[in-house]
Structures are given as C-alpha cells and as structure tokens.
Design an enzyme around this catalytic site. Structure first.
Site, mmCIF file in Angstrom:
data_model
loop_
_atom_site.group_PDB
_atom_site.id
_atom_site.type_symbol
_atom_site.label_atom_id
_atom_site.label_comp_id
_atom_site.label_asym_id
_atom_site.label_seq_id
_atom_site.Cartn_x
_atom_site.Cartn_y
_atom_site.Cartn_z
ATOM 1 N N TYR A 226 23.955 2.503 -50.868
ATOM 2 C CA TYR A 226 23.883 1.205 -50.198
ATOM 3 C C TYR A 226 23.058 1.310 -48.915
ATOM 4 O O TYR A 226 22.176 0.487 -48.663
ATOM 5 C CB TYR A 226 25.292 0.721 -49.885
ATOM 6 C CG TYR A 226 25.373 -0.654 -49.258
ATOM 7 C CD1 TYR A 226 25.292 -1.794 -50.033
ATOM 8 C CD2 TYR A 226 25.541 -0.804 -47.878
ATOM 9 C CE1 TYR A 226 25.376 -3.053 -49.471
ATOM 10 C CE2 TYR A 226 25.624 -2.060 -47.298
ATOM 11 C CZ TYR A 226 25.544 -3.183 -48.089
ATOM 12 O OH TYR A 226 25.626 -4.428 -47.532
ATOM 13 N N SER B 214 22.170 -4.812 -43.368
ATOM 14 C CA SER B 214 23.553 -4.428 -43.111
ATOM 15 C C SER B 214 23.603 -3.583 -41.850
ATOM 16 O O SER B 214 22.591 -2.990 -41.449
ATOM 17 C CB SER B 214 24.103 -3.619 -44.290
ATOM 18 O OG SER B 214 25.372 -3.058 -43.989
#
Length: 294
Positions: free
Chosen positions: A158, A145
């Site tokens: 995350y 990401s």
C-alpha cells in the site's frame, strides 16, 4: 479555483466513504458531479443524493485499473457535462491483515499498484488532455495517504502504491502550473471507510482470507499504529481528528477537499500532521548528506 458553482467534476471511488463525502461537498458548492465507483449500485445511490442538491449528476460503474474503462468514463462525462473542471482520482484499495513484505504475494503488489497508482495515472491520461483545452481554472485531486510520508511496517504494498501517487503528482503539479490546472494530493489518515474490505473485489483464490496470510502483528509486540493493530476505536468516531492517529468518519473529508481546491493547496491532510514521524524522516534524510573527505 476562485469559484466552484457551475463547474463539473468527476469523482472516482465515490460510492461511499471519502468519495461520497467529496461528491456531496462539491454538489453543495454548486458543482455538477459524476459519481464513479466499481460498485454500480453504490454509484447510483450517491448520485441520487447529489441530485437532491439541485445539480447535474450521473452515476456510473468504472474499473479504474482498466484504462479502456476510464477512457469511456471521460467520453461519458464530456458528453454529459460538456466540460470537466475538477477531477478527483480517489478510488483505492488496501490489504488486510497487514503483512510483512516477504509474506506479500506478487499478485498483492500488482493489484495494489493497478488500482492505487495506475487508477490515478489512467485518470490523468484520460482527462488532462481535454482539461488543457478547457478555458478557465481547473483542478485535480489525487488521493494518496499518510502512509506515503511516514513509515508503516507491514504496509509495504500500500505504501509503495501511494508513494508512486506522490511522485507522479508532485512532478505533474509543476507541469500543470503552465496550463491553469492546480493539483492537490489528499493524504488521509485513519478514516473509517469500507476500504478495509477491499479484497471483496478480488478473485476468491487471491483473497487473503483464503490464503492464510500471516499478520505482521505476529512478528512484533506492542504494535503502536492503531490501524496495524486492528483497533476498532470508540462506538462512534468523531468527524474531526484531534490527533494524528485517531479514527474519524469520512463526513468532513469533503469539506477539507473543497477548501483545498479553493485554496489550491498542494497537500490536503485529514488529520494533524504526524510531526515526530515527519521529523524523523527529515533527520535521516539530512544525515545521508555527503560529508567532506577526511
């Protein structure tokens, strides 16, 4: 890889969103595709779309956080295709709302690591030993990401899981250079998928909506990041990003991944790079260098 046609791929998290886009783009390039998802119906639906491209395919339910499940997936894929030249470790989850690290439970952190990091590691351990024995070029894509390369307050669990994917992938890439296996890290930005509803997969007592989790936005004003702020964007998102922060559909992600595999790119971005944030991180890193003693 110089040629994709005739190769076989395994794509996790392929029941929708980016995984579906990747599976279809690989099929369009003549690649046989195993469509893998924790949602069996979704996997079978996308597998039917892949079959329409005239390549071999099957859909299968797999929980990537379960190593036994992933080992069974590898057995099935090799039994079905004979070999696997492309592995896309794409399955992932996230938390909503964004929250301070101190409002993030231990189970939140653990769930995030189990899927986002251990899911990638399980794929690596189940497939790489067999891929090493397969002649010819092979390639792995691990989905990370942009949250792993820039700082996003309220997104600690995350970000930590994706930074772990980066650390593993960067080291493994150098190892696999000796084995005729390339490796790319996919860094998605704001791509509109069902990942925002990931907690549908959690037990009821662990879901954030049932625990009254305090949103990070309650601590701050004027949240700049559109994902943290919960912005919905225009009625229709574009397929191609023109800025680092705008939402896009997942439709073009598959093309970007195929190009990344063909070009053996170490990193694949879905958006223009967030140059200011990257420069800030680079500058703070350089500022930490030891200085001569006075």
């Amino acid at each position: 890889m110089e040629e994709l046609a005739g190769k076989s791929a395994v794509v996790t998290g392929a029941g929708g969103g980016m995984g579906r886009s990747i599976a279809l783009a690989l099929a369009d390039a003549g690649v046989n595709v195993a469509v893998v998802d924790i949602d069996e119906a979704a996997a079978l639906s996308v597998s039917n779309e892949v079959a329409e491209r005239g390549v071999k395919t099957f859909g299968i339910r797999t929980d990537v956080s379960n190593f036994d499940d992933v080992k069974k997936l590898a057995d099935t894929a090799y039994n079905h295709f004979g070999s696997v030249e492309i592995l896309v470790n794409n399955a992932g989850v996230t938390l909503r709302p964004f929250r301070a690290s101190w409002d993030t439970s231990y189970d939140d952190f653990r769930w995030m690591m189990d899927v986002n990091y251990y899911g990638v590691l399980h794929g690596h351990m189940a497939f790489v030993p067999r891929m090493r024995e397969t002649p010819g070029e092979k390639h792995i894509v691990n989905t990370s990401s942009t949250a792993s390369v820039i700082s996003i307050a309220g997104h600690s669990a995350y970000s930590a899981s994706k930074a772990a994917v980066d650390g593993l992938s960067n080291a493994v890439r150098d190892e696999l250079k000796t084995q005729n296996i390339g490796l790319s890290i996919l860094h998605p930005g704001a791509v509109r998928t069902r990942i925002a509803t990931s907690e549908r997969l959690r037990p009821e007592d662990e879901k954030s909506e049932n625990r009254g989790v305090k949103p990070w936005a309650d601590y701050v004003q004027n949240v700049a990041n559109p994902i943290v702020a919960g912005q919905t964007g225009p009625a229709e998102d574009p397929d191609v990003a023109t800025s680092a922060t705008e939402y896009i559909t997942p439709n073009d992600v598959g093309r970007l991944v195929v190009e990344g595999i063909l070009g053996n790119k170490p990193h694949i971005l879905t958006h223009p790079a967030p140059l200011e944030a990257l420069q800030e991180r680079f500058d703070t890193l350089l500022a930490g260098q030891p200085q001569p003693a006075k």
